[in-house]
Design a protein around this motif. Structure first.
Motif, mmCIF file in Angstrom:
data_model
loop_
_atom_site.group_PDB
_atom_site.id
_atom_site.type_symbol
_atom_site.label_atom_id
_atom_site.label_comp_id
_atom_site.label_asym_id
_atom_site.label_seq_id
_atom_site.Cartn_x
_atom_site.Cartn_y
_atom_site.Cartn_z
ATOM 1 N N LYS A 108 -36.133 27.212 -58.792
ATOM 2 C CA LYS A 108 -35.524 26.297 -57.815
ATOM 3 C C LYS A 108 -34.558 27.080 -56.936
ATOM 4 O O LYS A 108 -33.938 28.043 -57.369
ATOM 5 N N GLY A 109 -34.458 26.630 -55.711
ATOM 6 C CA GLY A 109 -33.546 27.243 -54.766
ATOM 7 C C GLY A 109 -33.868 26.709 -53.386
ATOM 8 O O GLY A 109 -34.678 25.788 -53.237
ATOM 9 N N THR A 110 -33.229 27.288 -52.385
ATOM 10 C CA THR A 110 -33.441 26.848 -51.010
ATOM 11 C C THR A 110 -33.694 28.046 -50.115
ATOM 12 O O THR A 110 -32.992 29.067 -50.213
ATOM 13 N N VAL A 111 -34.711 27.927 -49.271
ATOM 14 C CA VAL A 111 -35.041 28.964 -48.285
ATOM 15 C C VAL A 111 -35.141 28.283 -46.934
ATOM 16 O O VAL A 111 -35.908 27.328 -46.782
ATOM 17 N N ALA A 112 -34.354 28.728 -45.965
ATOM 18 C CA ALA A 112 -34.389 28.171 -44.595
ATOM 19 C C ALA A 112 -34.252 26.648 -44.605
ATOM 20 O O ALA A 112 -34.900 25.961 -43.841
ATOM 21 N N GLY A 113 -33.415 26.134 -45.514
ATOM 22 C CA GLY A 113 -33.196 24.691 -45.585
ATOM 23 C C GLY A 113 -34.276 23.939 -46.353
ATOM 24 O O GLY A 113 -34.227 22.716 -46.460
ATOM 25 N N VAL A 114 -35.259 24.651 -46.893
ATOM 26 C CA VAL A 114 -36.357 24.037 -47.645
ATOM 27 C C VAL A 114 -36.078 24.206 -49.140
ATOM 28 O O VAL A 114 -35.902 25.322 -49.620
ATOM 29 N N ASP A 115 -36.022 23.079 -49.856
ATOM 30 C CA ASP A 115 -35.826 23.133 -51.304
ATOM 31 C C ASP A 115 -37.133 23.520 -51.980
ATOM 32 O O ASP A 115 -38.183 22.932 -51.695
ATOM 33 N N ILE A 116 -37.051 24.486 -52.885
ATOM 34 C CA ILE A 116 -38.229 24.890 -53.651
ATOM 35 C C ILE A 116 -38.248 24.088 -54.945
ATOM 36 O O ILE A 116 -37.295 24.135 -55.728
ATOM 37 N N ALA A 117 -39.324 23.338 -55.145
ATOM 38 C CA ALA A 117 -39.518 22.570 -56.376
ATOM 39 C C ALA A 117 -40.228 23.455 -57.391
ATOM 40 O O ALA A 117 -40.965 24.372 -57.023
ATOM 41 N N THR A 118 -40.019 23.172 -58.664
ATOM 42 C CA THR A 118 -40.718 23.931 -59.703
ATOM 43 C C THR A 118 -41.827 23.097 -60.343
ATOM 44 O O THR A 118 -42.608 23.609 -61.128
ATOM 45 N N GLU A 119 -41.889 21.823 -59.988
ATOM 46 C CA GLU A 119 -42.937 20.952 -60.529
ATOM 47 C C GLU A 119 -43.914 20.563 -59.416
ATOM 48 O O GLU A 119 -43.605 20.691 -58.238
ATOM 49 N N GLN A 120 -45.070 20.062 -59.838
ATOM 50 C CA GLN A 120 -46.113 19.660 -58.894
ATOM 51 C C GLN A 120 -45.785 18.262 -58.357
ATOM 52 O O GLN A 120 -46.229 17.265 -58.883
ATOM 53 N N LYS A 121 -44.990 18.234 -57.294
ATOM 54 C CA LYS A 121 -44.585 16.962 -56.696
ATOM 55 C C LYS A 121 -45.730 16.352 -55.897
ATOM 56 O O LYS A 121 -46.555 17.062 -55.332
ATOM 57 N N SER B 156 -37.938 39.472 -49.439
ATOM 58 C CA SER B 156 -38.960 40.464 -49.112
ATOM 59 C C SER B 156 -40.373 39.982 -49.446
ATOM 60 O O SER B 156 -41.345 40.672 -49.149
ATOM 61 N N ARG B 157 -40.503 38.802 -50.045
ATOM 62 C CA ARG B 157 -41.823 38.263 -50.389
ATOM 63 C C ARG B 157 -42.419 37.536 -49.181
ATOM 64 O O ARG B 157 -41.724 36.874 -48.416
ATOM 65 N N TYR B 158 -43.739 37.634 -49.049
ATOM 66 C CA TYR B 158 -44.408 37.007 -47.901
ATOM 67 C C TYR B 158 -44.259 35.486 -47.904
ATOM 68 O O TYR B 158 -44.171 34.879 -46.841
ATOM 69 N N SER B 159 -44.218 34.871 -49.074
ATOM 70 C CA SER B 159 -44.054 33.410 -49.112
ATOM 71 C C SER B 159 -42.701 33.006 -48.531
ATOM 72 O O SER B 159 -42.588 31.996 -47.839
ATOM 73 N N ASN B 160 -41.679 33.811 -48.772
ATOM 74 C CA ASN B 160 -40.352 33.552 -48.232
ATOM 75 C C ASN B 160 -40.369 33.709 -46.716
ATOM 76 O O ASN B 160 -39.838 32.858 -45.974
ATOM 77 N N LEU B 161 -41.004 34.779 -46.249
ATOM 78 C CA LEU B 161 -41.129 35.001 -44.802
ATOM 79 C C LEU B 161 -41.898 33.849 -44.150
ATOM 80 O O LEU B 161 -41.547 33.396 -43.054
ATOM 81 N N ALA B 162 -42.933 33.363 -44.841
ATOM 82 C CA ALA B 162 -43.740 32.268 -44.298
ATOM 83 C C ALA B 162 -42.897 30.998 -44.147
ATOM 84 O O ALA B 162 -42.986 30.312 -43.124
ATOM 85 N N ILE B 163 -42.091 30.684 -45.150
ATOM 86 C CA ILE B 163 -41.227 29.500 -45.048
ATOM 87 C C ILE B 163 -40.319 29.625 -43.833
ATOM 88 O O ILE B 163 -40.216 28.706 -43.022
ATOM 89 N N ASN B 164 -39.669 30.778 -43.706
ATOM 90 C CA ASN B 164 -38.777 30.999 -42.561
ATOM 91 C C ASN B 164 -39.506 30.857 -41.231
ATOM 92 O O ASN B 164 -39.019 30.210 -40.306
ATOM 93 N N ARG B 165 -40.692 31.461 -41.131
ATOM 94 C CA ARG B 165 -41.448 31.444 -39.882
ATOM 95 C C ARG B 165 -41.969 30.041 -39.566
ATOM 96 O O ARG B 165 -41.942 29.610 -38.417
ATOM 97 N N LEU B 166 -42.449 29.331 -40.587
ATOM 98 C CA LEU B 166 -42.934 27.956 -40.385
ATOM 99 C C LEU B 166 -41.793 27.065 -39.875
ATOM 100 O O LEU B 166 -41.975 26.310 -38.915
ATOM 101 N N VAL B 167 -40.636 27.175 -40.497
ATOM 102 C CA VAL B 167 -39.475 26.378 -40.080
ATOM 103 C C VAL B 167 -39.088 26.731 -38.649
ATOM 104 O O VAL B 167 -38.840 25.843 -37.820
ATOM 105 N N SER B 168 -39.063 28.025 -38.330
ATOM 106 C CA SER B 168 -38.667 28.439 -36.976
ATOM 107 C C SER B 168 -39.671 27.977 -35.916
ATOM 108 O O SER B 168 -39.322 27.825 -34.751
ATOM 109 N N HIS B 169 -40.922 27.723 -36.336
ATOM 110 C CA HIS B 169 -41.938 27.197 -35.422
ATOM 111 C C HIS B 169 -41.938 25.666 -35.392
ATOM 112 O O HIS B 169 -42.799 25.058 -34.768
ATOM 113 N N GLY B 170 -41.014 25.043 -36.113
ATOM 114 C CA GLY B 170 -40.871 23.589 -36.049
ATOM 115 C C GLY B 170 -41.726 22.794 -37.021
ATOM 116 O O GLY B 170 -41.806 21.576 -36.923
#
Length: 119
Positions: free
Chosen positions: A38-51, A14-28
């Motif tokens: 840490k976790g995965t949203v729409a196939g994107v791994d969320i890092a907790t450190e400044q990579k 329900s968070r906008y950042s989560n929706l943004a990840i999904n929408r960005l991925v769906s737009h290619g």
């Protein structure tokens, strides 16, 4: 497509950042994400450190101005072409720093930009 870093990424659907990840991925778009958990949203791994991500075109912020402070140097070091300040993240202090480093910024909503083909 623009490689985008979602800063303030959340596993909560329900968070906008989560929706943004999904929408960005769906737009290619290629998406990287940094958040508190840490976790995965729409196939994107969320890092907790400044990579040290390479070739970031856009950083889209989902952190309030106070929480952004610890990321100022990090974002500038990534040398993105632009930073998007989503609603609630507006930060004139950081705008100035970005301008001094020749990084464009936009006060806008990533979801609206994607929905209107202006991303």
């Amino acid at each position: 497509m623009k490689k985008t870093l979602v800063l303030g990424a959340s596993l909560n659907p329900s968070r906008y950042s989560n929706l943004a990840i999904n929408r960005l991925v769906s737009h290619g778009h290629i998406v990287e994400a940094v958040g508190l958990k840490k976790g995965t949203v729409a196939g994107v791994d969320i890092a907790t450190e400044q990579k040290d991500f390479e070739n970031i075109d856009t950083v889209t912020l989902y952190l309030n101005p106070k929480r952004q402070e610890e990321y100022y140097d990090y974002i500038i070091s990534l040398k993105p072409k632009r930073v998007i300040f989503n609603p609630g993240t507006e930060n004139p202090e950081f705008y100035k720093m970005l301008q001094e480093n020749n990084i464009e910024y936009e006060v806008a909503c990533t979801l609206v930009l994607l929905g209107t083909n202006q991303y």
